[in-house]
Write a protein that holds these residues in place. Structure first.
Motif, short mmCIF file in Angstrom:
data_model
loop_
_atom_site.label_atom_id
_atom_site.label_comp_id
_atom_site.label_asym_id
_atom_site.label_seq_id
_atom_site.Cartn_x
_atom_site.Cartn_y
_atom_site.Cartn_z
N ASP A 183 6.08 -6.26 -9.51
CA ASP A 183 6.93 -6.61 -10.45
C ASP A 183 7.60 -5.43 -11.44
O ASP A 183 6.63 -4.38 -11.78
CB ASP A 183 6.23 -7.60 -11.29
N ASN A 184 8.65 -5.40 -11.60
CA ASN A 184 9.45 -4.63 -12.41
C ASN A 184 10.07 -5.19 -13.80
O ASN A 184 10.82 -6.35 -13.58
CB ASN A 184 10.39 -3.65 -11.64
N PHE A 185 9.94 -4.79 -14.86
CA PHE A 185 10.53 -5.43 -15.90
C PHE A 185 11.55 -4.42 -16.82
O PHE A 185 10.98 -3.27 -17.34
CB PHE A 185 9.34 -5.76 -16.95
N TYR A 186 12.85 -4.62 -16.57
CA TYR A 186 13.77 -3.52 -17.12
C TYR A 186 14.14 -4.11 -18.60
O TYR A 186 14.44 -5.17 -18.96
CB TYR A 186 14.83 -3.63 -16.30
N TYR A 187 14.09 -3.05 -19.59
CA TYR A 187 14.44 -2.96 -20.89
C TYR A 187 15.30 -1.98 -21.37
O TYR A 187 15.36 -0.93 -20.63
CB TYR A 187 13.20 -2.88 -21.86
N ASN A 188 16.05 -2.16 -22.65
CA ASN A 188 16.95 -1.34 -23.10
C ASN A 188 16.02 -0.84 -24.22
O ASN A 188 15.02 -0.94 -24.46
CB ASN A 188 18.15 -1.71 -23.57
N ASP A 189 16.91 0.41 -24.90
CA ASP A 189 15.93 1.24 -26.04
C ASP A 189 15.83 0.15 -27.19
O ASP A 189 15.18 0.52 -28.19
CB ASP A 189 16.60 2.52 -26.27
N ARG A 190 16.49 -1.05 -27.15
CA ARG A 190 16.55 -1.79 -28.34
C ARG A 190 15.33 -3.02 -28.09
O ARG A 190 14.97 -3.81 -29.05
CB ARG A 190 17.76 -2.53 -28.66
N GLY A 191 14.75 -2.95 -27.02
CA GLY A 191 13.57 -3.74 -26.66
C GLY A 191 13.95 -5.10 -26.05
O GLY A 191 13.06 -5.96 -25.63
N ASP A 192 15.39 -5.12 -25.46
CA ASP A 192 15.77 -6.27 -24.95
C ASP A 192 15.42 -6.25 -23.41
O ASP A 192 15.69 -5.41 -22.81
CB ASP A 192 17.18 -6.44 -24.93
N LYS A 193 14.76 -7.34 -22.76
CA LYS A 193 14.56 -7.35 -21.48
C LYS A 193 15.82 -7.95 -20.83
O LYS A 193 16.37 -8.89 -21.12
CB LYS A 193 13.55 -8.63 -21.45
N ILE A 194 16.12 -7.10 -19.79
CA ILE A 194 17.37 -7.12 -18.92
C ILE A 194 17.18 -8.06 -17.85
O ILE A 194 17.73 -8.90 -17.63
CB ILE A 194 17.83 -5.61 -18.72
N ALA A 195 16.25 -7.30 -17.22
CA ALA A 195 16.07 -8.34 -15.81
C ALA A 195 14.54 -7.87 -15.28
O ALA A 195 13.62 -7.25 -15.71
CB ALA A 195 16.81 -7.57 -14.77
N THR A 196 13.89 -8.82 -14.42
CA THR A 196 12.91 -8.90 -13.90
C THR A 196 12.95 -8.76 -12.28
O THR A 196 13.76 -9.44 -11.78
CB THR A 196 11.91 -10.04 -14.00
N GLN A 197 12.39 -8.11 -11.47
CA GLN A 197 12.49 -7.46 -10.08
C GLN A 197 11.20 -7.59 -9.44
O GLN A 197 10.50 -6.79 -9.83
CB GLN A 197 13.31 -6.42 -10.09
N ARG A 198 11.20 -8.52 -8.59
CA ARG A 198 9.93 -8.74 -7.72
C ARG A 198 9.98 -8.20 -6.52
O ARG A 198 10.69 -8.77 -5.66
CB ARG A 198 9.25 -10.20 -7.72
N SER A 199 9.58 -6.87 -5.99
CA SER A 199 9.83 -6.23 -4.99
C SER A 199 8.83 -6.27 -3.97
O SER A 199 7.72 -6.39 -4.40
CB SER A 199 10.02 -4.71 -5.41
N THR A 200 9.45 -6.41 -2.73
CA THR A 200 8.33 -6.56 -1.51
C THR A 200 8.56 -5.18 -0.64
O THR A 200 9.73 -4.98 -0.14
CB THR A 200 8.50 -8.04 -0.60
N SER A 201 7.68 -4.77 -0.52
CA SER A 201 7.53 -3.44 0.51
C SER A 201 6.88 -3.98 1.86
O SER A 201 5.95 -4.71 1.98
CB SER A 201 6.95 -2.28 -0.18
N ILE A 202 7.34 -3.16 2.95
CA ILE A 202 6.67 -3.42 4.22
C ILE A 202 6.00 -2.26 4.59
O ILE A 202 6.60 -1.15 4.84
CB ILE A 202 7.67 -4.04 5.33
N ARG A 203 4.74 -2.13 4.75
CA ARG A 203 3.91 -1.03 4.96
C ARG A 203 3.28 -1.12 6.51
O ARG A 203 2.56 -2.19 6.71
CB ARG A 203 2.97 -0.72 4.01
N TYR A 204 3.55 -0.30 7.23
CA TYR A 204 3.08 -0.42 8.48
C TYR A 204 2.56 1.05 9.15
O TYR A 204 2.88 2.18 8.60
CB TYR A 204 4.02 -0.86 9.35
#
Length: 389
Positions: A136-157
């Motif tokens: 999970d990634n949680f993106y914020y600006n310098d005022r502390g506002d939460k902009i977006a959440t990204q749940r990323s999936t990687s494929i490792r092989y």
């Protein structure tokens, strides 16, 4: 390794524990936003034309919803790539996004808090035992506002098994396009661009949308090493000292094969010899731009970036919703890469409309991206809030 196992046991010790954050070095500049939409082939004037943007909802240029990932130092995949998997490589498997309301403007500083989530091992035709890892990634600006959440999936092989099993079955030579076909493609691309112009600063009303409505077709391509390079350079972390580098990133410790375990993003070597840390040339990212290295990891030829594919999807939905709509949530699955010489054809349709428990007028939509041969490259679903009369 002579067996056909994939040892993922080292991942367990990282799960649920924050890793070093991703941080932009300087405030976002207007040209960072312009370079991003240019690299992502997204000619929405709201994001690059001062005069047009000044007349709209935000009274200035605003970054597209796809922009947070440009502020990260690894396409959002960092928390989905922790732990040693010997002799492995990585490609992107998908992204789920939640948008919380605040937007990014020039002058903002962005940081990304990151936590590894989980993983599962499945058997695939591409490379045998394959690890699908999420973070999970949680993106914020310098005022502390939460902009977006990204749940990323990687494929490792294991790259050796991908080569042994034939990896991608696509041909190694780029497809050929005639001059007439290329002209026809430009016409198809412009049809989608005109749909952005037609909406302009107007509102797409929830009341007017019907279940079964088709979203305009979007076409990108033919993809080329030049277009992939332009995408790569739109990410801030690909610029020398463009972000504050992590000190806990070691490609060898992740188990990347020798050919791809270079010192990409090494903060010390970057100051001494930055070309050795530039993933376009050396390190795990070079398979995108050099067919020789692509084939080492089971790809037939140069191929595009999963994070860019995700950006195309976000821009597709957001462009249709317009500046008065709000993309609330998407869930995107990447099935196959954008290969050099291919085109990407995107279509969507409205599957439902409702007033949710928060009183928001929401439509649901699905999405499919195919290449010119009809092979599915990505699928997605979205929830979009639209203004109501």
């Amino acid at each position: 390794m002579n067996d056909k196992t994939l040892d993922c046991s080292d991942i367990d010790r990282f799960l649920g524990k924050p890793i070093q954050p991703g941080r932009t070095r300087e405030p976002i500049a207007g040209n960072d936003i312009r370079r991003w939409v240019q690299g992502m082939h997204y000619p929405n004037r709201l994001h690059y034309d001062d005069g047009f943007a000044a007349e709209g909802r935000y009274s200035r240029i605003v970054a597209p919803l796809s922009f947070p990932v440009a502020c990260d130092d690894g396409h959002g995949t960092a928390p989905a790539c922790v732990g040693l998997i010997p002799n492995s490589h990585l490609i992107f498997g998908g992204d789920e996004w939640w948008f919380h309301g605040p937007r990014i403007f020039a002058g903002d500083r962005i940081h990304n808090e990151r936590i590894p989530l989980d993983y599962v091992v499945k058997d695939t035709k591409f490379a045998g035992p394959t690890c699908f890892q999420r973070g999970d990634n949680f993106y914020y600006n310098d005022r502390g506002d939460k902009i977006a959440t990204q749940r990323s999936t990687s494929i490792r092989y294991r790259a050796d098994l991908a080569r042994e099993m034939g990896g991608s079955k696509d041909p190694q030579d780029d497809p050929e396009w005639t001059d007439d076909e290329l002209r026809a493609l430009e016409d198809r691309k412009f049809e989608w661009i005109k749909s952005l112009h037609d909406l302009g600063h107007g509102k797409r009303w929830w009341d007017d949308v019907k279940v079964g409505d088709k979203l305009p077709t979007r076409v990108i391509g033919p993809h080329s090493i030049a277009s992939f390079t332009t995408e790569w350079r739109a990410y801030l972390f690909t610029i020398w000292c463009g972000v504050i580098r992590r000190t806990d990133l070691d490609m060898e410790a992740l188990g990347f094969t020798d050919d791809f375990a270079g010192k990409e993003q090494d903060p010390v070597l970057e100051l001494e010899n930055p070309e050795m840390t530039d993933g376009a040339y050396i390190g795990p990212s070079r398979g995108h731009l050099f067919p020789r290295w692509a084939r080492r990891i089971g790809m037939p030829r140069a191929y595009g970036y999963g994070a860019s594919m995700g950006a195309w999807i976000l821009d597709y939905f957001a462009g249709w919703a317009g500046e008065w709509g709000s993309l609330l949530h998407t869930n995107c699955s990447y099935r196959g890469p954008a290969l050099c010489g291919d085109i990407s054809i995107m279509d969507g349709s409205v599957t439902d409309k409702l007033i949710d428990e928060q009183g928001r007028a929401v439509i649901k939509a699905d999405f499919k991206m195919k290449n010119q041969l009809g092979a599915t490259m990505a699928t997605a679903t979205a929830e979009i809030e639209l203004p109501k009369r």
